[in-house]
Scaffold this motif. Structure first.
Motif, short mmCIF file in Angstrom:
data_model
loop_
_atom_site.label_atom_id
_atom_site.label_comp_id
_atom_site.label_asym_id
_atom_site.label_seq_id
_atom_site.Cartn_x
_atom_site.Cartn_y
_atom_site.Cartn_z
N VAL A 451 41.76 47.90 47.69
CA VAL A 451 41.10 47.32 48.87
C VAL A 451 39.61 47.15 48.59
O VAL A 451 39.03 46.08 48.83
CB VAL A 451 41.32 48.21 50.11
N TYR A 452 38.99 48.19 48.06
CA TYR A 452 37.56 48.15 47.77
C TYR A 452 37.25 47.15 46.66
O TYR A 452 36.22 46.47 46.70
CB TYR A 452 37.07 49.55 47.38
N THR A 453 38.14 47.08 45.67
CA THR A 453 37.94 46.11 44.58
C THR A 453 37.90 44.69 45.13
O THR A 453 37.06 43.87 44.73
CB THR A 453 39.09 46.23 43.55
N THR A 454 38.81 44.41 46.05
CA THR A 454 38.87 43.08 46.65
C THR A 454 37.57 42.76 47.39
O THR A 454 37.03 41.65 47.29
CB THR A 454 40.06 42.98 47.63
N ALA A 455 37.08 43.76 48.12
CA ALA A 455 35.84 43.57 48.88
C ALA A 455 34.66 43.31 47.96
O ALA A 455 33.86 42.38 48.18
CB ALA A 455 35.59 44.79 49.75
#
Length: 741
Positions: A451-455
């Motif tokens: 999730v954080y990678t996508t952000a």
């Protein structure tokens, strides 16, 4: 004169009948006899062998445990022991030893001495090995003997003496479904034929008279006596000296017994997965007119597994799971669901093969449960050292096995995809279900990095602050993810790095909202996550069910600047003559799922998880100083505990939970990933650090992040709401809004 003539005619008639009898056997009236052509091309079943990357034999697949070896691999003392005790005129006869036959005929038939032996040469014994007797009635003894003599003569015409010895030693049975000298040497002495000593050779050759009665593991004293008899026969044939007889006879058996059991030994779950992959490969090959068989073709399978790493990982698993199991049972006490919840136990019983079989017979639920409640002799898995025999019912056994925590542990080299460690469960004999390749469980917070990678990849700065305040989402039926953190958390705002390292649920959902669910699902897929994931906001908390091997594949992306690599079990396959058939090599995915900068940012954020976040006990408790990034995970109701460790040369995934989804840990303190799963990595890494052979995996550091990445992460981890904002905010009242992700 008439009497003489009558006797003579009688003898001639008997002789003629005997010749006709022999001829009738020879032409196949008593059963087919293989031709010279068939004998020239005979093939015997050969076990396929499984080797680790460091060339340790860890398993076999076979119908008959046989591994042929060449004549040059037979030590001279092995040949001499065999000839001395089994066929001392082997090099003089041409398949049939007339002197032995006359001796046996005279002593056995006329004198009734059954100890005179059978008179069969090694060539005749080879004939019997290749074409076992189908009829064992006394009336068939003569027919069988004559058949074997005919085959022996044909074998002598086709093969040299060395070739006959080679075929004999590769086919002879040593009992326990073990065939051939190589398999026997490995089983009883854990050594190759070429390395066995004279005493060991005499022990194995001595078994051939009675493979059970002279089995050195079962009857060591009888085996020693038989071995010494073989040594004496070697002396009588001038093969060894009196001094050597005395010396060898004084040696102990010194067994190093190692049975290649499907259920036992090192890495049983891995070996089963290799077997499945081999069956697929063989099926593909056989479509192209090959005839490989995993159980009979003698294939040599060289895998990626590291023997020492696997051994240390299994030891760490037993150490940790033994202690955790005690804590787990103690935490429930007498109120444990497997003790108190009768309905649950009956529900679990309905999943068993026995229940389903009785159900097919038309029995009612009550009748089946009554049947399963009757006592009988059973064997239960009690510990990792031994099982227990007891009188109990099937329902008692179900109750017993339900309480056991299980595990999955996988280590992959992200640079080449090699699987180094594979532990699919706590006990393969009792729990065949593999938690690496088969089990799909919710992964909890180990999904948050995606999730954080996508952000980050979308351009959201790691230094943007997110409030930890709990939100109730109107359009998600009032769903309200919460934290188990500080009381004043509603007043705190965390950077993305701090939010991830401390695994704050409310922030993960808000980051998902910024990144977008569709983008996160696309990112997961691009990172190699093959499992289908739910398009729901709760995915931020890891409610998606994912296989360990697929989670590992996704995490390899971080070590490869955005490109994932498929974990691989097999390096190469050779035939029984060691000729290479195929090589396997994993390649990095061509397209990166995210940029180099995003990769560096995420690694730095996950390093914070280890240095100061939820995985800090790697530093504090286990004293690990390696360059490690990581992520803990704990699912709803403490059903699953996870830990992912990432180094430049390792991706290690560990999971702990129960096979029955209805039962979880009694509390988060015991069931959290940092307590239940992380130690599997911590204990293992401690051992790797002690051995310089593993420096390749333990010493590397992640590349230093660029100046731009360092700047992007250069911010205070936490900001507290100002005075007036705190004054007008009620921390006990949830903020209500629409989820927009």
């Amino acid at each position: 004169m008439n009497i003489r003539k009558t006797i003579g005619l009688g003898i001639l008639s008997l002789f003629a009948l005997f010749i006709l009898f022999i001829a009738s056997i020879n032409i196949g009236l008593w059963g087919k006899i293989p031709s010279k052509k068939e004998l020239s091309n005979f093939q015997y079943h050969m076990a396929s062998e499984v080797f680790t990357a460091d060339s340790v034999l860890i398993g076999k697949y076979y119908l008959y445990d046989r591994q042929p070896v060449a004549f040059q691999d037979f030590p001279e003392h092995l040949i001499k022991a065999l000839v001395a005790i089994e066929d001392e005129r082997f090099y003089e006869h041409s398949g049939i030893d007339i002197r032995s036959l006359l001796r046996v005929g005279f002593k056995t038939v006329l004198l009734g001495d059954n100890s005179s032996g059978g008179g069969s040469t090694l060539t005749q014994q080879l004939a019997k090995n290749l074409y076992p007797r189908k009829e064992r009635k006394k009336t068939n003894i003569v027919v069988n003997k004559v058949k074997e003599m005919i085959i022996a003569k044909r074998l002598e015409n086709i093969f040299t003496k060395d070739e006959i010895l080679t075929n004999y030693l590769n086919t002879v049975s040593f009992g326990d479904n073990t065939f051939g000298i190589e398999s026997a040497a490995l089983k009883f002495f854990n050594t190759r034929t070429k390395d066995i000593s004279a005493a060991q050779a005499a022990t194995l050759v001595g078994m051939l008279k009675a493979t059970y009665g002279y089995n050195p593991r079962i009857f060591p004293e009888k085996s020693l006596g038989r071995r010494n008899l073989v040594l004496r026969a070697m002396y009588n044939n001038d093969f060894i000296s009196e001094v050597q007889v005395t010396k060898f006879s004084q040696e102990g058996l010194d067994l190093d017994y190692r049975e290649f059991d499907y259920n036992a030994g090192i890495a049983p779950y891995f070996r089963e997965e290799v077997r499945k992959e081999m069956l697929n490969w063989i099926s593909e090959q056989n479509e192209a007119n090959t005839d490989y068989n995993i159980y009979t073709s003698g294939l040599k399978i060289y895998t990626t597994l590291n023997y020492k790493m696997q051994k240390l990982a299994e030891e760490a698993m037993i150490d940790h799971m033994t202690k955790l199991q005690l804590s787990f049972e103690k935490s429930y006490g007498t109120s444990a669901p497997w003790l108190k919840d009768k309905n649950l136990m009956e529900k679990i019983a309905t999943r068993t093969p026995t229940y389903k079989r009785l159900q097919k017979l038309g029995l009612s639920h009550k009748q089946i449960i009554d049947s399963l409640s009757k006592d009988k002799q059973i064997r239960n898995f009690k510990s990792w050292q031994k099982d227990e025999e007891l009188t109990a019912s099937t329902m008692d056994s179900i109750q017993h096995y339900t309480k056991f925590l299980n595990t999955g542990s996988l280590a992959v080299d992200p640079t080449n995809g090699d699987i180094l460690v594979w532990i699919g469960g706590i006990n393969f004999e009792q729990y065949k279900y593999d938690h690496i390749s088969q089990s799909k469980r919710q992964v909890g917070s180990t999904f948050k990095p995606i999730v954080y990678t996508t952000a980050v990849e979308k351009g959201i700065s790691p230094c943007i602050y997110f409030s930890a305040e709990e939100i109730e989402y109107d359009n998600l039926k009032g769903w309200s993810p919460s934290n188990s953190g500080k009381k004043d958390e509603a007043y705190l705002n965390y950077s993305m790095e701090e939010g991830l390292s401390n695994s704050i649920n409310t922030i993960a959902v808000k980051v998902l909202e910024q990144a977008g669910i569709d983008n996160v699902l696309t990112m997961a897929k691009n990172m190699g996550m093959e499992d289908k994931l739910p398009k729901e906001a709760s995915i931020a908390l890891g409610t998606g069910e994912i296989k360990i091997i697929n989670l590992a594949q996704a995490y390899t992306s971080y070590a490869n600047t955005g490109k994932h690599i498929k974990p691989n079990l097999i390096k190469s396959i050779s035939n029984h003559k060691d000729s290479l058939l195929v090589k396997f090599k994993s390649e990095l995915n061509e397209k990166a799922a995210f940029s180099k900068e995003t990769s560096q940012i995420m690694i730095e954020m996950m390093k914070s998880t280890v240095n100061s976040g939820t995985a800090a006990r790697l530093r504090n408790t286990y004293g690990l100083k390696n360059d490690i990034a990581g992520k803990t995970g704990t699912t709803q109701n403490n059903k699953d505990a996870w830990f992912v460790a990432l180094t430049p040369k390792l991706v290690h995934i560990s999971w702990v939970g129960l096979d029955q989804h209805e039962i979880g840990f009694s509390n988060t303190s015991i069931g959290q990933g940092a307590n239940a799963a992380l130690p599997l990595f911590g204990l293992w890494m401690q051992e790797l650090n002690k051995d310089q052979d593993f420096d390749e995996y333990t010493k590397p550091n992640f590349p230093k992040p660029s100046a731009a990445v360092q700047e992007a992460l250069n911010c205070d981890p936490v900001k507290r709401d100002g005075f007036f904002k705190r004054l007008f905010k009620n921390p006990n009242k949830k903020k209500s809004k629409k989820f927009d992700g």
